[in-house]
Design an enzyme around this catalytic site. Structure first.
Site, mmCIF file in Angstrom:
data_model
loop_
_atom_site.group_PDB
_atom_site.id
_atom_site.type_symbol
_atom_site.label_atom_id
_atom_site.label_comp_id
_atom_site.label_asym_id
_atom_site.label_seq_id
_atom_site.Cartn_x
_atom_site.Cartn_y
_atom_site.Cartn_z
ATOM 1 N N ARG A 147 -1.796 -6.478 -8.508
ATOM 2 C CA ARG A 147 -0.645 -7.329 -8.194
ATOM 3 C C ARG A 147 -0.500 -8.470 -9.191
ATOM 4 N NH1 ARG A 147 -2.976 -7.813 -2.308
ATOM 5 N NH2 ARG A 147 -4.691 -8.165 -3.714
ATOM 6 N N HIS A 162 0.845 -1.211 0.000
ATOM 7 C CA HIS A 162 0.000 0.000 0.000
ATOM 8 C C HIS A 162 0.878 1.258 0.000
ATOM 9 C CE1 HIS A 162 -3.096 -2.655 2.225
ATOM 10 N NE2 HIS A 162 -3.604 -2.423 1.030
ATOM 11 N N LYS A 221 -15.727 -7.413 4.862
ATOM 12 C CA LYS A 221 -15.070 -8.599 5.425
ATOM 13 C C LYS A 221 -15.118 -8.346 6.929
ATOM 14 C CE LYS A 221 -12.013 -7.565 1.630
ATOM 15 N NZ LYS A 221 -10.740 -6.937 1.274
ATOM 16 N N SER A 239 -2.986 -7.959 2.495
ATOM 17 C CA SER A 239 -3.308 -7.857 3.928
ATOM 18 C C SER A 239 -3.904 -9.172 4.445
ATOM 19 C CB SER A 239 -4.334 -6.744 4.175
ATOM 20 O OG SER A 239 -3.797 -5.501 3.840
#
Ligand code: PNS
Length: 177
Positions: free
Chosen positions: A99, A20, A44, A137
């Protein structure tokens, strides 16, 4: 009159990773003002509460160098729709990091729906730097909770907070058993 270009970098930041920070650092060069939007409800169940996620982010951002050609950074909560938040901030772009191919489906859908809702706001993707392509994460938390070494995936301070949180999680679990 010069036009101020504002961008939003939205996320859950549960917790903020070195990936990040890399995206924040690089996207700052593309705009005049960068609003890092922290999702209040992540969809979440977050390990860290909203305030803690914001505190960790702010502490890392405070340590970033500032100077000519680098956007000022603000951290703000996102409570409802991202595009509405972006419009209210006067943003012309939403920045997301990519990514791997596995990110693409989700990002493609979000960018498409956001574009349909707000034609004037572009989603801009930055490829994660080679050192950060695999950091997520979700996996950092999994490694931490399973006792692995996560120190290279998060800033040092975040690593310390994560260690405390894992300890707290273990105590809660032990007293529930
Ligand atoms: O770090 P994350 O969890 O990948 O970030 C996801 C986030 C916060 C960008 C996404 O959940 C979001 O945009 N939330 C705001 C609500 C919204 O606008 N949902 C509709 C998306 S099409």
């Amino acid at each position: 009159m010069t036009v101020q270009r504002t961008g939003i970098y939205p996320g859950s930041f549960d917790p903020v990773t070195t990936g990040h920070i890399d995206i924040i650092t690089r996207s700052r060069r593309l705009m005049d003002r960068l609003v890092v939007g922290v999702a209040v409800n992540t969809g979440k169940s977050p390990l860290f509460g909203f305030d803690e996620r914001v505190d960790m982010l702010c502490a890392e951002i405070a340590d970033l160098p500032s100077g000519a050609g680098m956007a000022e950074i603000e951290v703000r909560p996102i409570e409802g729709l991202l595009v509405r938040f972006a419009r209210n901030c006067g943003a012309s772009m939403i920045v997301r990091g990519l990514r791997a191919v596995s990110d693409f489906d989700y990002e493609f859908q979000m960018a498409g729906m956001n574009a349909r809702m707000e034609r004037d706001i572009e989603t801009v993707f930055l490829m994660a730097s080679e050192r950060h392509t695999f950091i997520a994460s979700r996996l950092v938390k999994e490694v931490a909770l399973l006792g692995g070494d996560y120190s290279s995936f998060v800033p040092e301070r975040v690593g310390r907070r994560l260690a405390e949180e894992v300890e707290r999680h273990r105590e809660r679990k032990a007293s529930a058993d």
